[in-house]
Design an enzyme around this catalytic site. Structure first.
Site, PDB file in Angstrom:
ATOM      1  N   SER A 199       0.834  -1.205   0.000  1.00  0.00           N
ATOM      2  CA  SER A 199       0.000   0.000   0.000  1.00  0.00           C
ATOM      3  C   SER A 199       0.862   1.245   0.000  1.00  0.00           C
ATOM      4  O   SER A 199       1.985   1.247   0.536  1.00  0.00           O
ATOM      5  CB  SER A 199      -0.856  -0.035   1.266  1.00  0.00           C
ATOM      6  OG  SER A 199      -1.416   1.219   1.527  1.00  0.00           O
ATOM      7  N   TYR A 257      -1.860  -1.836  11.133  1.00  0.00           N
ATOM      8  CA  TYR A 257      -2.127  -2.306   9.761  1.00  0.00           C
ATOM      9  C   TYR A 257      -1.005  -1.850   8.821  1.00  0.00           C
ATOM     10  O   TYR A 257      -0.430  -2.654   8.080  1.00  0.00           O
ATOM     11  CB  TYR A 257      -3.491  -1.773   9.267  1.00  0.00           C
ATOM     12  CG  TYR A 257      -3.582  -1.759   7.766  1.00  0.00           C
ATOM     13  CD1 TYR A 257      -3.810  -2.932   7.049  1.00  0.00           C
ATOM     14  CD2 TYR A 257      -3.384  -0.573   7.037  1.00  0.00           C
ATOM     15  CE1 TYR A 257      -3.841  -2.919   5.662  1.00  0.00           C
ATOM     16  CE2 TYR A 257      -3.418  -0.562   5.659  1.00  0.00           C
ATOM     17  CZ  TYR A 257      -3.640  -1.738   4.979  1.00  0.00           C
ATOM     18  OH  TYR A 257      -3.659  -1.724   3.611  1.00  0.00           O
ATOM     19  N   LYS A 271       2.199  -3.980   6.585  1.00  0.00           N
ATOM     20  CA  LYS A 271       2.594  -3.875   5.169  1.00  0.00           C
ATOM     21  C   LYS A 271       4.104  -3.641   5.080  1.00  0.00           C
ATOM     22  O   LYS A 271       4.801  -4.261   4.267  1.00  0.00           O
ATOM     23  CB  LYS A 271       1.839  -2.745   4.465  1.00  0.00           C
ATOM     24  CG  LYS A 271       0.354  -3.007   4.292  1.00  0.00           C
ATOM     25  CD  LYS A 271       0.074  -4.174   3.337  1.00  0.00           C
ATOM     26  CE  LYS A 271      -1.389  -4.540   3.254  1.00  0.00           C
ATOM     27  NZ  LYS A 271      -1.663  -5.841   2.646  1.00  0.00           N
TER      28      LYS A 271
HETATM   29  C1  UD1 Z   1      -6.710   3.742   3.975  1.00  0.00           C
HETATM   30  C2  UD1 Z   1      -5.305   3.435   4.373  1.00  0.00           C
HETATM   31  C3  UD1 Z   1      -4.642   2.571   3.346  1.00  0.00           C
HETATM   32  C4  UD1 Z   1      -5.443   1.317   3.142  1.00  0.00           C
HETATM   33  C5  UD1 Z   1      -6.843   1.711   2.706  1.00  0.00           C
HETATM   34  C6  UD1 Z   1      -7.691   0.453   2.551  1.00  0.00           C
HETATM   35  C7  UD1 Z   1      -4.080   5.062   5.682  1.00  0.00           C
HETATM   36  C8  UD1 Z   1      -3.370   6.360   5.687  1.00  0.00           C
HETATM   37  N1  UD1 Z   1      -4.561   4.659   4.534  1.00  0.00           N
HETATM   38  O1  UD1 Z   1      -6.632   4.611   2.873  1.00  0.00           O
HETATM   39  O2  UD1 Z   1      -3.376   2.203   3.755  1.00  0.00           O
HETATM   40  O3  UD1 Z   1      -4.820   0.531   2.175  1.00  0.00           O
HETATM   41  O4  UD1 Z   1      -7.423   2.565   3.675  1.00  0.00           O
HETATM   42  O5  UD1 Z   1      -8.477   0.167   3.624  1.00  0.00           O
HETATM   43  O6  UD1 Z   1      -4.198   4.446   6.681  1.00  0.00           O
HETATM   44  N2  UD1 Z   1     -12.942  10.067   4.013  1.00  0.00           N
HETATM   45  C9  UD1 Z   1     -13.977  10.908   4.384  1.00  0.00           C
HETATM   46  N3  UD1 Z   1     -15.121  10.357   4.885  1.00  0.00           N
HETATM   47  C10 UD1 Z   1     -15.284   9.010   5.016  1.00  0.00           C
HETATM   48  C11 UD1 Z   1     -14.230   8.144   4.646  1.00  0.00           C
HETATM   49  C12 UD1 Z   1     -13.065   8.710   4.154  1.00  0.00           C
HETATM   50  O7  UD1 Z   1     -13.869  12.131   4.282  1.00  0.00           O
HETATM   51  O8  UD1 Z   1     -16.344   8.581   5.504  1.00  0.00           O
HETATM   52  C13 UD1 Z   1     -11.719  10.639   3.438  1.00  0.00           C
HETATM   53  C14 UD1 Z   1     -10.459  10.328   4.221  1.00  0.00           C
HETATM   54  O9  UD1 Z   1     -10.223  11.320   5.166  1.00  0.00           O
HETATM   55  C15 UD1 Z   1      -9.428  10.313   3.113  1.00  0.00           C
HETATM   56  C16 UD1 Z   1     -10.185   9.847   1.876  1.00  0.00           C
HETATM   57  O10 UD1 Z   1     -11.547  10.043   2.180  1.00  0.00           O
HETATM   58  O11 UD1 Z   1      -8.985  11.607   2.864  1.00  0.00           O
HETATM   59  C17 UD1 Z   1      -9.946   8.382   1.552  1.00  0.00           C
HETATM   60  O12 UD1 Z   1     -10.180   7.620   2.708  1.00  0.00           O
HETATM   61  P1  UD1 Z   1     -10.227   6.025   2.683  1.00  0.00           P
HETATM   62  O13 UD1 Z   1     -11.108   5.578   1.577  1.00  0.00           O
HETATM   63  O14 UD1 Z   1     -10.535   5.552   4.063  1.00  0.00           O
HETATM   64  O15 UD1 Z   1      -8.764   5.614   2.248  1.00  0.00           O
HETATM   65  P2  UD1 Z   1      -7.335   6.016   2.888  1.00  0.00           P
HETATM   66  O16 UD1 Z   1      -7.479   6.499   4.262  1.00  0.00           O
HETATM   67  O17 UD1 Z   1      -6.666   6.883   1.907  1.00  0.00           O
END
Ligand code: UD1
Length: 344
Positions: free
Chosen positions: A127, A152, A156
């Protein structure tokens, strides 16, 4: 004769899309999955798309004896794609030992058994989380690895190190480590897609569940980041594009085209998209409004990260080609299909 590939976690989200692409490319696929975060009927979806039913066994990679029985039952496995792992960042903070045990033991079991069964290649799901907040964007494979923000993420990093150490020790197999950015979307047939259990933690499944009315509103985690609109930036990659890179990786390892016995590639589009831009794009392409509110930052979130995929583009001859518009549309069609099938 078709070459046999073992896909661990092959009933999962990225795994199932990869099984489809492997079968389309002429590989014989054996799927194992413990179904901890997936459903057995995903195999039916794979069959409906490819008209081939992969061999499927419910098996946990932590069950070493079970793996031995599997390798005996299916002799001649040439390569492994190892997806099977727990992946909820928040959960890993509360249950670190479960994450270390599950994600690390499973890899060690596979690596130990590979020489006994003459398995030549392993592709590992890593990742972009290993980069933490990169100093330079877009981030390439030479960027330093930053201390992990969650157990987690640490699994990785540790698994990447284990693979490197084992390969350097001179084992008779090779590896490609693939660092995924943010996989989203569903197969265009709408036969397979992401199936989150419980409340989705990731952005797109939460968004589509909100759009269809399962969730009241989407929380946008922070609008005070140092980004143009204040929300976090990620590199959202279509899951089918991502799946295709795995076929290229397997071809490369089994065809002896690798430049070293362990190679690392970023798999992203190279485009950074903010949370607010993603919501706007979804609304535009689907015509469906998504109620959302801005809330506090989520702990452990990285402000901005997107890939420099040039190395994968050049060396693998692979490129993400699906647009964000089409990808988000596929996520929406999948959500509608889940309702139609009364799954969600
Ligand atoms: C996270 C993990 C990544 C993992 C992936 C799969 C981290 C930094 N990243 O990615 O390693 O492989 O999940 O599970 O730990 N967001 C919102 N509202 C929501 C959900 C998300 O605003 O309800 C925003 C988050 O703040 C982020 C973006 O959407 O900026 C993407 O979030 P998400 O889909 O959870 O992925 P990552 O956090 O990038």
């Amino acid at each position: 004769m078709k070459q046999r590939i073992l896909v661990t976690g092959g009933a999962g989200y990225i795994g199932s899309h990869t099984v489809v692409e492997l079968q389309n490319a002429g590989y014989e696929v054996i799927v194992i999955d413990n179904l901890s975060n997936s459903r057995a009927d995903v195999i039916d979806g794979i069959e409906r798309i490819t008209h081939i039913r992969p061999a499927f066994e419910i098996l946990d990679c932590n069950d070493r004896n079970g793996l031995v029985r599997l390798f005996e039952k299916y002799p001649g496995i040439k390569g492994i794609i190892h997806f099977a792992a727990s992946k909820a960042v928040g959960e890993s903070v509360h249950q670190p030992l479960q994450y270390y045990k599950n994600n690390i033991t499973s890899l060690i079991n596979l690596l130990e058994l590979m020489p006994e069964y003459q398995v030549q290649a392993i592709v590992f799901s890593s990742s972009c989380t290993v980069y933490g907040q990169p100093d330079l964007l877009p981030v390439d494979e030479n960027a330093p690895i930053k201390p992990a923000l969650s157990p987690y993420g640490n699994t990785k990093q540790i698994n990447e190190e284990i693979i490197r150490d084992v390969i350097y020790s001179g084992v008779p197999y090779k590896s490609i480590i693939l660092r995924y950015f943010n996989p989203i979307g569903a197969h265009p047939s709408v036969e397979i897609g992401e199936l989150p259990q419980g409340t989705p933690q990731n952005l797109v499944p939460f968004l589509t569940q909100t759009a269809i009315g399962i969730r009241k509103e989407l929380s946008v985690f922070g609008n005070d980041y140092n980004t143009p609109d204040g929300s976090c930036i990620r590199d959202y990659i279509n899951v089918v594009d991502l799946a295709k890179a795995h076929v290229i990786a397997v071809d490369r390892l089994l065809g002896g085209k690798n430049l070293s016995n362990v190679e690392v590639f970023n798999l992203g589009t190279g485009q950074g998209v903010s949370v607010l831009e993603l919501i706007e794009t979804f609304e535009r392409v689907t015509g469906v409004k998504v109620p959302y509110k801005i809330v506090a930052r989520r702990e452990g979130d990285i402000e901005k990260v997107w890939a420099n995929p040039a190395y994968a583009n050049r060396v693998l001859g692979w490129k993400a080609v699906e647009s964000l518009d089409d990808t988000l549309l596929s996520s929406w069609k999948w959500q509608l299909k889940l309702r139609e099938r009364a799954i969600m």
